[in-house]
Design a protein around this motif. Structure first.
Motif, short mmCIF file in Angstrom:
data_model
loop_
_atom_site.label_atom_id
_atom_site.label_comp_id
_atom_site.label_asym_id
_atom_site.label_seq_id
_atom_site.Cartn_x
_atom_site.Cartn_y
_atom_site.Cartn_z
N GLN A 1 -1.57 1.37 -4.71
CA GLN A 1 -0.56 0.39 -4.52
C GLN A 1 0.76 0.89 -5.14
O GLN A 1 0.64 1.25 -6.10
CB GLN A 1 -1.14 -0.83 -5.12
CG GLN A 1 -2.22 -1.52 -4.30
CD GLN A 1 -2.10 -1.92 -2.85
OE1 GLN A 1 -1.17 -2.65 -2.73
NE2 GLN A 1 -2.92 -1.54 -1.85
N THR B 1 3.00 3.55 -9.42
CA THR B 1 2.00 3.49 -8.64
C THR B 1 0.76 3.22 -9.25
O THR B 1 0.32 3.86 -10.22
CB THR B 1 1.91 5.01 -7.84
OG1 THR B 1 3.19 5.07 -7.03
CG2 THR B 1 0.85 4.84 -6.46
N ASN C 1 -7.12 1.08 -1.78
CA ASN C 1 -6.16 2.15 -1.69
C ASN C 1 -4.88 2.13 -2.66
O ASN C 1 -4.86 0.97 -3.59
CB ASN C 1 -5.21 2.01 -0.45
CG ASN C 1 -6.32 2.27 0.83
OD1 ASN C 1 -6.96 3.12 0.95
ND2 ASN C 1 -6.06 1.47 2.05
N GLU D 1 0.98 -1.31 -0.07
CA GLU D 1 0.20 0.02 -0.03
C GLU D 1 0.78 1.17 0.02
O GLU D 1 1.90 1.37 0.67
CB GLU D 1 -0.92 0.31 1.12
CG GLU D 1 -1.88 1.02 1.50
CD GLU D 1 -2.80 0.96 2.38
OE1 GLU D 1 -2.94 2.17 3.20
OE2 GLU D 1 -3.24 0.02 2.68
N ASP D 2 0.51 2.25 -0.79
CA ASP D 2 1.56 3.39 -1.04
C ASP D 2 1.54 4.39 0.14
O ASP D 2 0.44 4.61 0.56
CB ASP D 2 1.08 4.33 -2.41
CG ASP D 2 1.98 5.17 -2.62
OD1 ASP D 2 3.43 4.74 -2.43
OD2 ASP D 2 1.61 6.03 -3.45
N SER D 3 2.73 4.62 0.37
CA SER D 3 2.93 5.90 1.40
C SER D 3 4.30 6.16 1.37
O SER D 3 5.06 5.68 0.51
CB SER D 3 2.59 5.18 2.97
OG SER D 3 3.70 4.26 3.22
N PRO D 4 4.47 7.59 1.82
CA PRO D 4 5.80 8.02 1.78
C PRO D 4 7.12 7.10 2.07
O PRO D 4 7.07 6.50 3.25
CB PRO D 4 5.91 9.26 2.44
CG PRO D 4 4.37 9.68 2.48
CD PRO D 4 3.70 8.33 2.70
N HIS D 5 8.18 7.23 1.72
CA HIS D 5 9.50 6.64 1.93
C HIS D 5 9.56 5.23 1.81
O HIS D 5 10.58 4.67 2.36
CB HIS D 5 9.81 7.05 3.64
CG HIS D 5 9.48 8.49 4.05
ND1 HIS D 5 10.18 9.25 3.38
CD2 HIS D 5 8.80 9.16 4.80
CE1 HIS D 5 9.97 10.49 3.87
NE2 HIS D 5 8.82 10.35 4.82
N LEU D 6 8.69 4.43 1.13
CA LEU D 6 8.81 3.00 1.03
C LEU D 6 9.83 2.64 0.17
O LEU D 6 10.60 1.71 0.56
CB LEU D 6 7.41 2.50 0.59
CG LEU D 6 6.24 2.42 1.46
CD1 LEU D 6 4.87 2.13 0.65
CD2 LEU D 6 6.55 1.84 2.68
N LEU E 1 6.18 -3.66 7.07
CA LEU E 1 5.45 -2.90 6.29
C LEU E 1 4.06 -3.28 5.62
O LEU E 1 3.47 -2.77 4.69
CB LEU E 1 6.21 -2.32 5.30
CG LEU E 1 7.64 -1.53 5.40
CD1 LEU E 1 8.25 -1.30 4.17
CD2 LEU E 1 7.10 -0.35 5.97
#
Length: 212
Positions: free
Chosen positions: A162, A152, A160, A125-130, A191
């Motif tokens: 990805q 993305t 959500n 699931e996409d989020s900052p800093h991955l 994660l």
């Protein structure tokens, strides 16, 4: 152009004086080019045709679409005259095509032996800093990242966004693949990511096969 031609002639005279003219004429020169601009039909063919018309050879290349823009990276080889010609003419061609052109001379160097290769795939699931978390993991285990591809998938139908990551990395020595595999799985668990890792140690395979 006149200055470039004079300089080349001067080099020939110097090499004639030292008896090394054959080496000067046969040596290859290398140039890295990056072209960035709006994507449109035929643009890549126009660039490669111009490269060929200058007498240069495309040794390696990468093409990627980023939003509405494309980026085209090439490693060119050719004689001194060919490389100088494309250095002087490609900026004009880029202006005609509304492209940002970046060029840098380079050299051909033998790559050090990298017997260990690691392939990584991640869906999370996409989020900052991955991406940084996974590149830091490979770096911490002395792996040289050779290729990184990410994209993305936007959120839709209540799902959500990805993030998909693919990486290839190399190492001159990786004695225990289990260590990086366990660290990768632990990071995926932290994660809540789905991931796979494949480690191939060519040196160990050769030893098992009896190749010295």
């Amino acid at each position: 152009m006149l200055y470039g031609g004079f300089f080349y002639g001067f080099l020939i005279i110097i090499h004639r004086g030292t008896g090394r003219i054959r080496l000067a004429l046969s040596s290859q020169h290398y140039l890295v080019i990056t072209a960035l601009g709006a994507d449109r039909s035929g643009i890549v063919n126009t660039i490669t045709r111009h490269v060929s018309s200058c007498g240069c050879n495309i040794e390696d290349s990468r093409l990627a679409m980023l939003g509405d823009e494309f980026t085209f990276i090439m490693l060119l080889s050719g004689s001194w005259n060919a490389i100088t010609l494309i250095e002087s003419t490609l900026p004009l061609k880029g202006a005609e095509l509304d492209l940002l052109i970046v060029m840098k001379r380079t050299t051909a160097r033998p790559r050090p032996a990298m017997p260990a290769t690691v392939w990584v795939q991640v869906e999370v699931e996409d989020s900052p800093h991955l991406i940084e978390r996974f590149t830091a993991l490979l770096d911490a285990h002395n792996l040289n990242i050779a290729e990184l591809v990410s994209r993305t998938q936007p959120a839709d139908n209540g799902n959500n966004a990805q993030l998909y990551i693919q990486m290839t990395a190399h190492s001159p020595a990786l004695d225990n693949a289990t260590i990086i595999e366990q660290a990768f799985k632990a990071l995926c668990t932290e994660l809540n990511a789905q991931g796979s890792i494949n480690v191939v140690n060519y040196q160990q395979q050769d030893e098992q096969d009896g190749v010295s």
